[in-house]
Design a protein around this motif. Structure first.
Motif, PDB file in Angstrom:
ATOM      1  N   PHE A 209      43.324 -65.141  -2.920  1.00 28.54           N
ATOM      2  CA  PHE A 209      41.886 -65.251  -3.339  1.00 28.54           C
ATOM      3  C   PHE A 209      41.129 -65.405  -2.223  1.00 28.54           C
ATOM      4  O   PHE A 209      39.943 -64.981  -2.048  1.00 28.54           O
ATOM      5  N   LEU A 210      41.917 -66.172  -1.099  1.00 26.52           N
ATOM      6  CA  LEU A 210      40.930 -66.543   0.133  1.00 26.52           C
ATOM      7  C   LEU A 210      40.859 -65.068   0.839  1.00 26.52           C
ATOM      8  O   LEU A 210      39.664 -64.779   1.373  1.00 26.52           O
ATOM      9  N   ARG A 211      41.904 -64.115   0.858  1.00 22.75           N
ATOM     10  CA  ARG A 211      41.923 -63.023   1.702  1.00 22.75           C
ATOM     11  C   ARG A 211      40.812 -62.183   1.151  1.00 22.75           C
ATOM     12  O   ARG A 211      39.909 -61.578   1.817  1.00 22.75           O
ATOM     13  N   LEU A 212      40.866 -62.057  -0.275  1.00 20.16           N
ATOM     14  CA  LEU A 212      39.871 -61.172  -0.817  1.00 20.16           C
ATOM     15  C   LEU A 212      38.312 -61.409  -1.023  1.00 20.16           C
ATOM     16  O   LEU A 212      37.642 -60.812  -0.743  1.00 20.16           O
ATOM     17  N   ALA A 213      38.266 -62.849  -1.069  1.00 24.44           N
ATOM     18  CA  ALA A 213      36.953 -63.456  -1.103  1.00 24.44           C
ATOM     19  C   ALA A 213      36.252 -63.197   0.356  1.00 24.44           C
ATOM     20  O   ALA A 213      34.904 -62.925   0.465  1.00 24.44           O
ATOM     21  N   ILE A 214      37.098 -63.618   1.406  1.00 21.74           N
ATOM     22  CA  ILE A 214      36.482 -63.380   2.767  1.00 21.74           C
ATOM     23  C   ILE A 214      36.254 -61.903   3.055  1.00 21.74           C
ATOM     24  O   ILE A 214      35.138 -61.635   3.410  1.00 21.74           O
ATOM     25  N   ALA A 215      36.976 -61.028   2.731  1.00 16.45           N
ATOM     26  CA  ALA A 215      36.922 -59.634   2.852  1.00 16.45           C
ATOM     27  C   ALA A 215      35.816 -58.967   1.997  1.00 16.45           C
ATOM     28  O   ALA A 215      35.079 -58.099   2.606  1.00 16.45           O
ATOM     29  N   VAL A 216      35.729 -59.294   0.733  1.00 15.18           N
ATOM     30  CA  VAL A 216      34.540 -58.656   0.017  1.00 15.18           C
ATOM     31  C   VAL A 216      33.308 -59.191   0.517  1.00 15.18           C
ATOM     32  O   VAL A 216      32.335 -58.381   0.535  1.00 15.18           O
ATOM     33  N   GLY A 217      33.398 -60.518   1.050  1.00 14.31           N
ATOM     34  CA  GLY A 217      31.979 -60.918   1.485  1.00 14.31           C
ATOM     35  C   GLY A 217      31.671 -60.126   2.608  1.00 14.31           C
ATOM     36  O   GLY A 217      30.439 -59.680   2.758  1.00 14.31           O
ATOM     37  N   PHE A 218      32.401 -59.928   3.540  1.00 10.88           N
ATOM     38  CA  PHE A 218      32.175 -59.163   4.668  1.00 10.88           C
ATOM     39  C   PHE A 218      31.868 -57.636   4.312  1.00 10.88           C
ATOM     40  O   PHE A 218      30.827 -56.892   4.897  1.00 10.88           O
ATOM     41  N   LEU A 219      32.510 -57.200   3.394  1.00 10.54           N
ATOM     42  CA  LEU A 219      32.188 -55.500   3.038  1.00 10.54           C
ATOM     43  C   LEU A 219      30.936 -55.605   2.301  1.00 10.54           C
ATOM     44  O   LEU A 219      30.045 -54.604   2.390  1.00 10.54           O
ATOM     45  N   SER A 220      30.494 -56.658   1.351  1.00 13.29           N
ATOM     46  CA  SER A 220      29.289 -56.612   0.738  1.00 13.29           C
ATOM     47  C   SER A 220      27.989 -56.746   1.788  1.00 13.29           C
ATOM     48  O   SER A 220      27.170 -55.942   1.561  1.00 13.29           O
ATOM     49  N   ALA A 221      28.359 -57.500   2.821  1.00  9.98           N
ATOM     50  CA  ALA A 221      27.163 -57.692   3.677  1.00  9.98           C
ATOM     51  C   ALA A 221      27.160 -56.285   4.428  1.00  9.98           C
ATOM     52  O   ALA A 221      25.785 -55.800   4.992  1.00  9.98           O
ATOM     53  N   SER A 222      28.134 -55.816   4.976  1.00 11.31           N
ATOM     54  CA  SER A 222      28.021 -54.467   5.509  1.00 11.31           C
ATOM     55  C   SER A 222      27.349 -53.281   4.987  1.00 11.31           C
ATOM     56  O   SER A 222      26.542 -52.461   5.359  1.00 11.31           O
ATOM     57  N   ALA A 223      27.817 -53.423   3.594  1.00 10.98           N
ATOM     58  CA  ALA A 223      27.390 -52.304   2.619  1.00 10.98           C
ATOM     59  C   ALA A 223      25.909 -52.580   2.410  1.00 10.98           C
ATOM     60  O   ALA A 223      25.103 -51.427   2.473  1.00 10.98           O
ATOM     61  N   ASP A 224      25.259 -53.572   2.400  1.00  9.41           N
ATOM     62  CA  ASP A 224      24.027 -53.806   2.241  1.00  9.41           C
ATOM     63  C   ASP A 224      23.203 -53.490   3.544  1.00  9.41           C
ATOM     64  O   ASP A 224      22.233 -52.687   3.503  1.00  9.41           O
ATOM     65  N   ARG A 225      23.584 -53.778   4.775  1.00 10.35           N
ATOM     66  CA  ARG A 225      22.855 -53.476   5.908  1.00 10.35           C
ATOM     67  C   ARG A 225      22.941 -51.691   6.170  1.00 10.35           C
ATOM     68  O   ARG A 225      22.218 -51.256   6.949  1.00 10.35           O
ATOM     69  N   LEU A 226      23.911 -51.157   5.598  1.00 14.89           N
ATOM     70  CA  LEU A 226      24.254 -49.702   5.447  1.00 14.89           C
ATOM     71  C   LEU A 226      23.585 -49.071   4.392  1.00 14.89           C
ATOM     72  O   LEU A 226      23.577 -47.664   4.461  1.00 14.89           O
ATOM     73  N   GLY A 227      22.439 -49.921   3.713  1.00 14.42           N
ATOM     74  CA  GLY A 227      21.932 -49.346   2.409  1.00 14.42           C
ATOM     75  C   GLY A 227      22.508 -48.884   1.329  1.00 14.42           C
ATOM     76  O   GLY A 227      22.141 -47.978   0.322  1.00 14.42           O
ATOM     77  N   MET A 228      23.813 -49.523   1.115  1.00 21.73           N
ATOM     78  CA  MET A 228      24.603 -49.184  -0.165  1.00 21.73           C
ATOM     79  C   MET A 228      24.520 -49.846  -1.122  1.00 21.73           C
ATOM     80  O   MET A 228      24.942 -49.450  -2.295  1.00 21.73           O
ATOM     81  N   TRP A 229      23.652 -51.041  -1.231  1.00 20.60           N
ATOM     82  CA  TRP A 229      23.435 -51.736  -2.251  1.00 20.60           C
ATOM     83  C   TRP A 229      21.967 -51.374  -2.981  1.00 20.60           C
ATOM     84  O   TRP A 229      21.154 -50.955  -2.101  1.00 20.60           O
ATOM     85  N   PRO A 230      21.571 -51.198  -4.219  1.00 23.04           N
ATOM     86  CA  PRO A 230      20.215 -51.125  -4.660  1.00 23.04           C
ATOM     87  C   PRO A 230      19.307 -52.167  -4.108  1.00 23.04           C
ATOM     88  O   PRO A 230      19.477 -53.303  -3.771  1.00 23.04           O
ATOM     89  N   LYS A 231      18.240 -51.560  -3.720  1.00 21.56           N
ATOM     90  CA  LYS A 231      17.051 -52.482  -3.156  1.00 21.56           C
ATOM     91  C   LYS A 231      16.751 -53.483  -3.770  1.00 21.56           C
ATOM     92  O   LYS A 231      16.190 -54.542  -3.053  1.00 21.56           O
ATOM     93  N   ASP A 232      16.760 -53.643  -5.029  1.00 20.35           N
ATOM     94  CA  ASP A 232      16.376 -54.727  -5.849  1.00 20.35           C
ATOM     95  C   ASP A 232      17.299 -55.946  -5.653  1.00 20.35           C
ATOM     96  O   ASP A 232      17.053 -57.042  -6.055  1.00 20.35           O
ATOM     97  N   ILE A 233      18.388 -55.730  -5.255  1.00 21.20           N
ATOM     98  CA  ILE A 233      19.287 -56.723  -4.999  1.00 21.20           C
ATOM     99  C   ILE A 233      19.808 -57.086  -3.513  1.00 21.20           C
ATOM    100  O   ILE A 233      20.655 -57.632  -3.375  1.00 21.20           O
ATOM    101  N   SER A 234      19.353 -56.278  -2.746  1.00 21.11           N
ATOM    102  CA  SER A 234      19.807 -56.330  -1.374  1.00 21.11           C
ATOM    103  C   SER A 234      19.002 -57.349  -0.303  1.00 21.11           C
ATOM    104  O   SER A 234      18.006 -57.534  -0.699  1.00 21.11           O
TER     105      SER A 234
END
Length: 141
Positions: free
Chosen positions: A7-32
């Motif tokens: 759980f710790l491995r996945l939670a930290i990893a997904v947090g990093f990937l979500s933030a990276s995806a956001d800055r690369l424009g991969m999340w919808p604008k209304d939630i980024s």
């Protein structure tokens, strides 16, 4: 304990990937948070006002690359203890930069100290579970 480590491995990893995806424009604008690379670099400059403008893109790229690499290695369980420590250090640097540039409230609102502590805690869990490191250890024996 095994599932907590996973759980710790996945939670930290997904947090990093979500933030990276956001800055690369991969999340919808209304939630980024940033929505694009330029907005992320502006925020990077806010957090690091002592860094020369010309180095901000490099700093943003290094931070993003580190987050993506750390996330991948945490997900697959490669050198978990090492990448957990590096994740804890990276998150602590983020937390301190945020604290000294925009104030402590945002650090608490985004749970950056908690994420850093979780990464350091993960680095102390030695029992392997669903990790590539298990396969590597078996090949050595």
């Amino acid at each position: 304990m095994k599932t907590i480590k996973l759980f710790l491995r996945l939670a930290i990893a997904v947090g990093f990937l979500s933030a990276s995806a956001d800055r690369l424009g991969m999340w919808p604008k209304d939630i980024s948070a940033w929505g694009n690379w330029n907005s992320f670099l502006e925020y990077t400059h806010v957090l690091n006002p002592w860094v020369p403008d010309t180095l901000i893109p490099t700093l943003g790229t290094v931070a993003t690359a580190a987050e993506i690499i750390f996330a991948i290695f945490l997900i697959i369980g490669f050198k978990t203890e090492l990448f957990a420590k590096l994740s804890g250090i990276l998150l602590l640097i983020f937390a301190l930069s945020m604290t000294f540039s925009i104030g402590i409230k945002s650090v608490f609102d985004y749970s950056v100290f908690s994420a850093s502590a979780a990464a350091f805690a993960l680095s102390l869990l030695k029992e392997k579970y669903l990790e590539v490191d298990i396969l590597i250890a078996k090949k050595k024996h």
